[in-house]
Design a protein around this motif. Structure first.
Motif, mmCIF file in Angstrom:
data_model
loop_
_atom_site.group_PDB
_atom_site.id
_atom_site.type_symbol
_atom_site.label_atom_id
_atom_site.label_comp_id
_atom_site.label_asym_id
_atom_site.label_seq_id
_atom_site.Cartn_x
_atom_site.Cartn_y
_atom_site.Cartn_z
ATOM 1 N N HIS A 6 -12.249 4.351 -3.867
ATOM 2 C CA HIS A 6 -12.283 4.535 -2.337
ATOM 3 C C HIS A 6 -12.491 3.993 -1.399
ATOM 4 C CE1 HIS A 6 -15.453 6.320 -2.916
ATOM 5 N NE2 HIS A 6 -16.460 5.986 -1.850
ATOM 6 N N VAL A 7 -12.251 3.441 -0.394
ATOM 7 C CA VAL A 7 -12.912 3.134 1.511
ATOM 8 C C VAL A 7 -13.303 4.387 1.739
ATOM 9 C CG1 VAL A 7 -12.385 2.197 3.479
ATOM 10 C CG2 VAL A 7 -10.887 1.945 1.845
ATOM 11 N N MET A 8 -15.053 4.105 2.159
ATOM 12 C CA MET A 8 -15.827 4.927 2.747
ATOM 13 C C MET A 8 -15.926 4.289 3.989
ATOM 14 S SD MET A 8 -17.545 7.327 1.244
ATOM 15 C CE MET A 8 -18.436 8.823 2.145
ATOM 16 N N PHE A 9 -16.463 5.538 5.274
ATOM 17 C CA PHE A 9 -15.950 5.373 6.407
ATOM 18 C C PHE A 9 -17.834 5.648 6.705
ATOM 19 C CE2 PHE A 9 -11.567 5.454 6.111
ATOM 20 C CZ PHE A 9 -10.974 4.698 5.964
ATOM 21 N N VAL A 38 0.797 -1.427 -0.350
ATOM 22 C CA VAL A 38 0.232 -0.219 0.129
ATOM 23 C C VAL A 38 0.923 0.880 -0.434
ATOM 24 C CG1 VAL A 38 -1.465 1.258 1.468
ATOM 25 C CG2 VAL A 38 -2.103 -1.048 0.889
ATOM 26 N N ASP A 39 0.294 2.174 -1.115
ATOM 27 C CA ASP A 39 1.679 3.086 -1.033
ATOM 28 C C ASP A 39 0.573 4.761 -1.187
ATOM 29 O OD1 ASP A 39 4.384 5.014 -1.676
ATOM 30 O OD2 ASP A 39 4.273 4.250 -3.902
ATOM 31 N N ASP A 40 1.364 5.493 -0.620
ATOM 32 C CA ASP A 40 0.731 7.091 -0.193
ATOM 33 C C ASP A 40 -0.930 6.630 -0.202
ATOM 34 O OD1 ASP A 40 0.605 9.674 -1.106
ATOM 35 O OD2 ASP A 40 0.390 9.564 -3.145
ATOM 36 N N ALA A 41 -0.688 6.426 0.539
ATOM 37 C CA ALA A 41 -2.243 6.056 1.465
ATOM 38 C C ALA A 41 -2.331 7.877 2.311
ATOM 39 C CB ALA A 41 -2.520 5.390 2.436
ATOM 40 N N TYR A 42 -3.870 7.816 2.108
ATOM 41 C CA TYR A 42 -4.311 9.039 3.323
ATOM 42 C C TYR A 42 -5.837 9.014 3.099
ATOM 43 C CZ TYR A 42 -5.620 11.658 -0.816
ATOM 44 O OH TYR A 42 -6.196 12.976 -1.950
ATOM 45 N N ALA A 43 -6.146 9.404 4.304
ATOM 46 C CA ALA A 43 -8.054 9.442 5.110
ATOM 47 C C ALA A 43 -7.997 11.006 4.682
ATOM 48 C CB ALA A 43 -8.028 9.075 5.538
ATOM 49 N N ARG A 44 -9.293 11.150 4.610
ATOM 50 C CA ARG A 44 -9.846 12.988 4.880
ATOM 51 C C ARG A 44 -11.493 12.416 4.909
ATOM 52 N NH1 ARG A 44 -8.405 16.665 1.635
ATOM 53 N NH2 ARG A 44 -10.535 17.820 1.988
ATOM 54 N N SER A 45 -11.443 13.486 5.679
ATOM 55 C CA SER A 45 -13.103 13.324 5.679
ATOM 56 C C SER A 45 -13.657 15.315 5.889
ATOM 57 C CB SER A 45 -14.032 13.697 7.714
ATOM 58 O OG SER A 45 -12.944 14.307 8.053
ATOM 59 N N SER A 46 -14.812 15.957 5.565
ATOM 60 C CA SER A 46 -14.642 16.951 5.089
ATOM 61 C C SER A 46 -15.021 18.247 6.011
ATOM 62 C CB SER A 46 -16.496 17.303 4.421
ATOM 63 O OG SER A 46 -17.502 16.842 5.558
ATOM 64 N N LYS A 101 -14.967 18.649 10.726
ATOM 65 C CA LYS A 101 -14.923 18.692 12.582
ATOM 66 C C LYS A 101 -16.211 17.647 12.630
ATOM 67 C CE LYS A 101 -10.992 20.614 15.204
ATOM 68 N NZ LYS A 101 -9.936 19.737 14.686
ATOM 69 N N ASN A 102 -17.403 18.037 12.346
ATOM 70 C CA ASN A 102 -18.928 17.681 12.407
ATOM 71 C C ASN A 102 -20.040 16.003 11.071
ATOM 72 O OD1 ASN A 102 -18.895 19.002 15.101
ATOM 73 N ND2 ASN A 102 -19.429 20.638 13.751
ATOM 74 N N ALA A 103 -18.021 16.543 10.508
ATOM 75 C CA ALA A 103 -18.923 15.344 9.733
ATOM 76 C C ALA A 103 -18.749 13.863 10.446
ATOM 77 C CB ALA A 103 -17.498 14.836 8.691
ATOM 78 N N LYS A 104 -19.584 13.234 9.711
ATOM 79 C CA LYS A 104 -20.157 11.604 9.894
ATOM 80 C C LYS A 104 -19.411 10.607 8.904
ATOM 81 C CE LYS A 104 -22.217 12.886 13.053
ATOM 82 N NZ LYS A 104 -22.275 12.645 14.724
ATOM 83 N N ALA A 105 -18.725 11.143 8.401
ATOM 84 C CA ALA A 105 -18.525 9.601 6.834
ATOM 85 C C ALA A 105 -17.739 10.929 6.926
ATOM 86 C CB ALA A 105 -19.436 9.842 5.725
ATOM 87 N N GLY A 106 -15.975 10.052 5.586
ATOM 88 C CA GLY A 106 -14.794 10.024 5.280
ATOM 89 C C GLY A 106 -14.419 8.966 4.924
ATOM 90 N N ALA A 107 -13.422 9.706 4.347
ATOM 91 C CA ALA A 107 -13.234 7.986 2.860
ATOM 92 C C ALA A 107 -11.626 7.922 3.556
ATOM 93 C CB ALA A 107 -13.604 8.804 1.146
ATOM 94 N N ALA A 108 -11.243 7.096 2.877
ATOM 95 C CA ALA A 108 -9.098 6.814 2.007
ATOM 96 C C ALA A 108 -9.188 6.725 0.656
ATOM 97 C CB ALA A 108 -9.200 5.798 2.879
#
Length: 154
Positions: free
Chosen positions: A108-111, A28-36, A38-45
């Motif tokens: 993508h990976v969805m949280f 696995v290379d160059d991985a990062y996660a983010r959400s929109s 502080k109050n976001a209920k979802a994020g992605a990687a």
């Protein structure tokens, strides 16, 4: 230690080594996660998954305790031209000797149902599940400032 105990211990060690080796075929290379926010209920990687093995593999699932549900997603354009995120139950093929990019606007990976906000600079523990390689654990850094500029692809 008896001969039987020595043999059983050796078999256990070989089994553990084989499991670790299988996962090492996946990089696995160059991985990062983010959400929109502080109050976001979802994020992605997002990440590049490289199959260094000699046989095709398939990413069939993902797990993490940071969200109520974690799924493999992609974007599909419907008949009206509207992009929608959909769960990809069959997963993603990772061809032997090649890579598969998980990126914004694509696979993508969805949280969903984050248990706590994604904090910039922290990491998200994720287990990627492959048909052949089994479970591959990764710590994905949270990067809330990253801009998608094409540099993510390899």
């Amino acid at each position: 230690m008896s001969f039987k105990s020595t043999i059983l211990s050796s078999l256990a060690a070989v089994s553990l080594a084989a499991t670790a080796w299988a996962g090492s075929e996946i990089k696995v290379d160059d991985a990062y996660a983010r959400s929109s926010g502080k109050n976001a209920k979802a994020g992605a990687a997002f990440m590049m998954i490289v199959n260094q093995g000699e046989a095709d593999d398939r990413l069939i699932g993902v797990q993490s305790e940071v969200a109520a549900r974690v799924e493999l997603h992609t974007h599909k354009i419907d008949d009206a031209g509207v992009a929608k995120m959909v769960h990809v139950e069959e997963g993603f093929v990772i061809p032997a000797g090649e890579g598969h990019m998980l990126k914004r606007g694509g696979d993508h990976v969805m949280f969903m149902g984050l248990t706590e906000p994604f904090e910039h600079g922290e990491t998200v523990p994720v287990t990627l599940i492959f048909e052949q390689a089994g479970e591959v654990k990764v710590e994905i850094p949270v990067d809330l400032e990253r801009k998608e500029d094409g540099a993510h692809s390899h």
